[in-house]
Scaffold this motif. Structure first.
Motif, short mmCIF file in Angstrom:
data_model
loop_
_atom_site.label_atom_id
_atom_site.label_comp_id
_atom_site.label_asym_id
_atom_site.label_seq_id
_atom_site.Cartn_x
_atom_site.Cartn_y
_atom_site.Cartn_z
N SER A 1 -7.84 2.13 -6.04
CA SER A 1 -8.60 2.04 -7.29
C SER A 1 -9.69 1.01 -7.12
CB SER A 1 -7.69 1.65 -8.46
OG SER A 1 -8.44 1.57 -9.66
N TRP B 1 -1.05 -2.73 -4.35
CA TRP B 1 -0.40 -2.60 -5.66
C TRP B 1 0.81 -3.51 -5.73
CZ3 TRP B 1 -2.62 0.66 -9.26
CH2 TRP B 1 -3.63 1.52 -8.77
N SER B 2 0.99 -4.17 -6.85
CA SER B 2 2.14 -5.04 -7.07
C SER B 2 3.22 -4.26 -7.82
CB SER B 2 1.72 -6.26 -7.88
OG SER B 2 2.82 -7.10 -8.13
N LEU C 1 3.14 -0.29 -11.60
CA LEU C 1 2.37 -0.57 -10.38
C LEU C 1 1.02 -1.14 -10.82
CD1 LEU C 1 3.23 2.65 -8.36
CD2 LEU C 1 4.00 0.33 -7.83
N THR C 2 0.80 -2.42 -10.51
CA THR C 2 -0.40 -3.11 -10.97
C THR C 2 -1.35 -3.31 -9.80
OG1 THR C 2 0.88 -4.25 -12.66
CG2 THR C 2 -1.27 -5.17 -12.13
N HIS C 3 -2.58 -2.88 -10.00
CA HIS C 3 -3.61 -3.00 -8.96
C HIS C 3 -3.98 -4.46 -8.81
CE1 HIS C 3 -7.81 -2.24 -7.32
NE2 HIS C 3 -7.00 -1.68 -6.45
N LYS D 1 0.86 -1.18 0.00
CA LYS D 1 0.00 0.00 0.00
C LYS D 1 0.89 1.23 0.00
CE LYS D 1 -3.95 -2.13 2.30
NZ LYS D 1 -4.96 -2.02 3.39
N ASN E 1 -3.02 -1.41 -14.58
CA ASN E 1 -1.81 -0.69 -14.22
C ASN E 1 -2.07 0.79 -13.96
OD1 ASN E 1 -0.21 -3.02 -14.67
ND2 ASN E 1 -0.16 -2.57 -16.87
N LEU E 2 -1.31 1.35 -13.02
CA LEU E 2 -1.33 2.79 -12.81
C LEU E 2 -0.84 3.45 -14.10
CD1 LEU E 2 -1.83 4.91 -10.54
CD2 LEU E 2 0.65 4.88 -10.18
N ALA F 1 -6.44 3.82 -14.20
CA ALA F 1 -6.01 2.42 -14.20
C ALA F 1 -6.33 1.85 -15.58
CB ALA F 1 -6.74 1.64 -13.11
#
Length: 210
Positions: A51, A66-67, A90-92, A39, A98-99, A116
Protein backbone atom coordinates in the motif's frame (compact mmCIF):
# COMPACT_ATOMS: atom_id res chain seq x y z
CA UNK A 1 -19.59 9.24 -4.57
CA UNK A 2 -19.46 10.56 -1.04
CA UNK A 3 -16.41 12.04 0.72
CA UNK A 4 -15.67 8.87 2.67
CA UNK A 5 -15.63 6.84 -0.50
CA UNK A 6 -13.21 9.29 -2.11
CA UNK A 7 -10.91 9.10 0.90
CA UNK A 8 -10.69 5.33 0.81
CA UNK A 9 -9.83 4.99 -2.87
CA UNK A 10 -6.87 7.34 -2.40
CA UNK A 11 -5.07 4.53 -0.60
CA UNK A 12 -5.54 1.36 -2.66
CA UNK A 13 -4.16 -2.00 -1.63
CA UNK A 14 -2.03 -3.49 -4.38
CA UNK A 15 0.64 -6.12 -4.80
CA UNK A 16 4.20 -6.00 -6.11
CA UNK A 17 6.35 -8.70 -7.66
CA UNK A 18 8.27 -10.46 -4.92
CA UNK A 19 12.07 -10.40 -4.67
CA UNK A 20 11.92 -13.82 -2.99
CA UNK A 21 14.40 -13.38 -0.15
CA UNK A 22 14.01 -13.63 3.59
CA UNK A 23 15.47 -11.39 6.27
CA UNK A 24 14.10 -11.86 9.75
CA UNK A 25 14.89 -11.67 13.41
CA UNK A 26 13.84 -14.49 15.71
CA UNK A 27 14.46 -16.86 12.82
CA UNK A 28 14.31 -19.89 15.11
CA UNK A 29 10.59 -19.29 15.63
CA UNK A 30 8.32 -21.09 13.21
CA UNK A 31 5.11 -19.21 14.03
CA UNK A 32 3.76 -15.68 13.61
CA UNK A 33 3.23 -13.62 16.76
CA UNK A 34 1.27 -10.51 17.68
CA UNK A 35 3.38 -7.40 17.15
CA UNK A 36 5.42 -8.96 14.35
CA UNK A 37 6.11 -6.82 11.27
CA UNK A 38 5.96 -8.92 8.11
CA UNK A 39 5.63 -8.98 4.36
CA UNK A 40 2.83 -11.13 2.96
CA UNK A 41 3.19 -13.02 -0.33
CA UNK A 42 0.31 -14.15 -2.50
CA UNK A 43 1.40 -17.70 -3.23
CA UNK A 44 -0.18 -18.11 -6.67
CA UNK A 45 0.87 -14.79 -8.17
CA UNK A 46 4.21 -14.38 -6.31
CA UNK A 47 3.37 -10.80 -5.33
CA UNK A 48 3.47 -9.00 -1.98
CA UNK A 49 0.66 -7.12 -0.26
CA UNK A 50 1.45 -3.44 -0.69
CA UNK A 51 0.00 0.00 0.00
CA UNK A 52 1.09 3.59 -0.56
CA UNK A 53 -0.41 7.03 -0.93
CA UNK A 54 -0.91 7.45 -4.67
CA UNK A 55 -0.36 11.21 -4.41
CA UNK A 56 3.38 10.55 -4.27
CA UNK A 57 3.40 8.44 -7.44
CA UNK A 58 6.26 6.27 -6.21
CA UNK A 59 6.84 2.69 -5.10
CA UNK A 60 9.10 1.77 -2.19
CA UNK A 61 9.92 -1.71 -0.92
CA UNK A 62 9.22 -0.64 2.68
CA UNK A 63 5.58 -0.12 1.72
CA UNK A 64 5.06 -3.89 1.90
CA UNK A 65 5.49 -4.14 5.70
CA UNK A 66 2.42 -4.90 7.84
CA UNK A 67 2.13 -5.10 11.62
CA UNK A 68 0.09 -7.97 13.08
CA UNK A 69 -2.22 -6.54 15.77
CA UNK A 70 -5.19 -7.43 17.91
CA UNK A 71 -8.67 -6.02 17.42
CA UNK A 72 -10.24 -3.13 19.28
CA UNK A 73 -12.07 -5.47 21.66
CA UNK A 74 -9.60 -8.37 22.00
CA UNK A 75 -6.22 -8.09 23.72
CA UNK A 76 -3.29 -9.42 21.67
CA UNK A 77 -0.05 -9.26 23.64
CA UNK A 78 3.17 -8.76 21.70
CA UNK A 79 5.00 -12.03 21.19
CA UNK A 80 1.88 -14.20 21.61
CA UNK A 81 1.42 -16.77 18.79
CA UNK A 82 -1.51 -15.94 16.52
CA UNK A 83 -4.10 -18.70 16.76
CA UNK A 84 -5.86 -20.23 13.77
CA UNK A 85 -9.33 -18.67 13.74
CA UNK A 86 -8.17 -15.56 15.61
CA UNK A 87 -9.37 -12.12 14.50
CA UNK A 88 -6.55 -9.63 13.85
CA UNK A 89 -5.82 -6.30 12.23
CA UNK A 90 -3.04 -5.79 9.69
CA UNK A 91 -1.68 -2.26 9.97
CA UNK A 92 0.47 -0.76 7.24
CA UNK A 93 3.69 0.35 8.90
CA UNK A 94 4.45 3.40 6.74
CA UNK A 95 0.97 4.94 6.79
CA UNK A 96 -0.60 3.61 10.01
CA UNK A 97 -3.73 2.58 8.07
CA UNK A 98 -5.42 -0.79 8.47
CA UNK A 99 -6.21 -3.39 5.82
CA UNK A 100 -9.92 -2.79 5.29
CA UNK A 101 -12.86 -4.01 3.23
CA UNK A 102 -16.51 -3.07 2.81
CA UNK A 103 -19.50 -3.62 0.52
CA UNK A 104 -18.14 -1.56 -2.37
CA UNK A 105 -17.16 -2.99 -5.75
CA UNK A 106 -13.48 -3.06 -6.63
CA UNK A 107 -12.64 -0.93 -9.71
CA UNK A 108 -10.90 -3.52 -11.90
CA UNK A 109 -12.34 -6.96 -11.15
CA UNK A 110 -15.76 -5.96 -9.75
CA UNK A 111 -15.13 -8.09 -6.68
CA UNK A 112 -15.27 -6.63 -3.14
CA UNK A 113 -13.02 -3.62 -2.67
CA UNK A 114 -10.05 -3.83 -0.28
CA UNK A 115 -8.44 -0.58 0.87
CA UNK A 116 -6.35 1.01 3.64
CA UNK A 117 -8.36 2.89 6.25
CA UNK A 118 -7.93 4.71 9.56
CA UNK A 119 -5.25 6.84 11.16
CA UNK A 120 -2.42 5.82 13.49
CA UNK A 121 -3.67 2.23 13.55
CA UNK A 122 -7.24 3.10 14.53
CA UNK A 123 -10.13 2.55 12.15
CA UNK A 124 -13.33 0.54 12.65
CA UNK A 125 -14.69 -3.02 12.83
CA UNK A 126 -14.29 -3.41 9.06
CA UNK A 127 -10.51 -3.58 9.61
CA UNK A 128 -10.74 -7.05 11.17
CA UNK A 129 -9.62 -10.28 9.46
CA UNK A 130 -9.83 -13.90 10.59
CA UNK A 131 -6.70 -16.03 10.13
CA UNK A 132 -7.61 -19.32 8.44
CA UNK A 133 -4.91 -21.96 8.90
CA UNK A 134 -4.81 -25.72 9.42
CA UNK A 135 -3.22 -26.24 12.84
CA UNK A 136 -3.48 -24.47 16.17
CA UNK A 137 -1.27 -21.45 15.36
CA UNK A 138 -0.25 -19.46 12.26
CA UNK A 139 2.95 -21.07 10.99
CA UNK A 140 5.44 -18.86 9.16
CA UNK A 141 5.94 -21.31 6.30
CA UNK A 142 2.23 -22.15 5.93
CA UNK A 143 -0.04 -20.95 3.13
CA UNK A 144 -3.03 -19.39 4.87
CA UNK A 145 -6.12 -17.33 4.06
CA UNK A 146 -7.46 -14.09 5.52
CA UNK A 147 -11.26 -13.91 5.77
CA UNK A 148 -12.81 -10.48 6.27
CA UNK A 149 -14.63 -10.90 9.57
CA UNK A 150 -17.66 -8.71 8.80
CA UNK A 151 -18.34 -9.75 5.19
CA UNK A 152 -16.62 -13.19 5.00
CA UNK A 153 -14.79 -12.26 1.79
CA UNK A 154 -11.35 -13.81 1.31
CA UNK A 155 -8.34 -11.57 0.62
CA UNK A 156 -7.42 -12.38 -2.98
CA UNK A 157 -5.46 -11.42 -6.10
CA UNK A 158 -6.53 -12.46 -9.61
CA UNK A 159 -4.08 -10.48 -11.76
CA UNK A 160 -5.84 -7.26 -12.83
CA UNK A 161 -3.32 -4.40 -13.11
CA UNK A 162 -3.69 -0.67 -12.48
CA UNK A 163 -2.56 2.09 -14.83
CA UNK A 164 -1.08 5.41 -13.68
CA UNK A 165 -0.06 6.55 -11.12
CA UNK A 166 0.55 2.99 -9.81
CA UNK A 167 1.17 1.35 -13.16
CA UNK A 168 1.78 -2.39 -13.09
CA UNK A 169 0.53 -3.01 -9.55
CA UNK A 170 -2.21 -5.58 -9.23
CA UNK A 171 -5.56 -5.14 -7.58
CA UNK A 172 -6.22 -6.82 -4.23
CA UNK A 173 -9.87 -7.57 -3.50
CA UNK A 174 -12.22 -9.82 -1.55
CA UNK A 175 -13.83 -12.94 -3.01
CA UNK A 176 -16.58 -15.02 -1.50
CA UNK A 177 -15.33 -18.32 -2.96
CA UNK A 178 -12.02 -19.84 -1.86
CA UNK A 179 -9.49 -20.57 -4.59
CA UNK A 180 -5.75 -20.67 -5.20
CA UNK A 181 -5.88 -16.86 -5.56
CA UNK A 182 -6.64 -16.51 -1.83
CA UNK A 183 -3.55 -18.05 -0.21
CA UNK A 184 -0.83 -15.98 1.48
CA UNK A 185 2.49 -16.70 3.17
CA UNK A 186 4.75 -14.64 5.42
CA UNK A 187 8.06 -13.51 3.96
CA UNK A 188 10.80 -11.39 5.53
CA UNK A 189 10.07 -9.40 8.65
CA UNK A 190 10.65 -8.95 12.36
CA UNK A 191 9.00 -11.65 14.46
CA UNK A 192 8.44 -10.79 18.12
CA UNK A 193 9.39 -13.38 20.75
CA UNK A 194 7.30 -13.83 23.91
CA UNK A 195 10.43 -13.74 26.08
CA UNK A 196 11.51 -10.42 24.54
CA UNK A 197 8.27 -8.51 24.87
CA UNK A 198 6.48 -9.63 28.03
CA UNK A 199 2.76 -9.00 28.06
CA UNK A 200 2.37 -5.63 26.40
CA UNK A 201 -1.05 -5.14 24.84
CA UNK A 202 -0.70 -4.74 21.06
CA UNK A 203 -4.23 -3.55 20.36
CA UNK A 204 -3.09 0.03 21.04
CA UNK A 205 -2.29 2.51 18.22
CA UNK A 206 0.79 1.81 16.16
CA UNK A 207 3.95 3.83 16.84
CA UNK A 208 6.48 1.91 14.74
CA UNK A 209 9.18 3.26 12.45
CA UNK A 210 10.66 0.76 10.04
Amino acid sequence: MDSLRRLRVQFPITVLLSCMFTLSSGSEMNFVTCGSVVKLLNVKHNVRLHSHDVRYGSVEDSNSYWSVRGTSDAVCHRGTPVQCGQNIRLTHVNTGRNLHSHYFTSPLSSNQEVSAFGENGEGDHLDEWTVLCTGSVWQRDESIRFRHTATEALLSVTGEQYGRPIHGQREVHGMMVSSSHSYWKTMEGVFMKPSETGSRDFTSPLHTEF
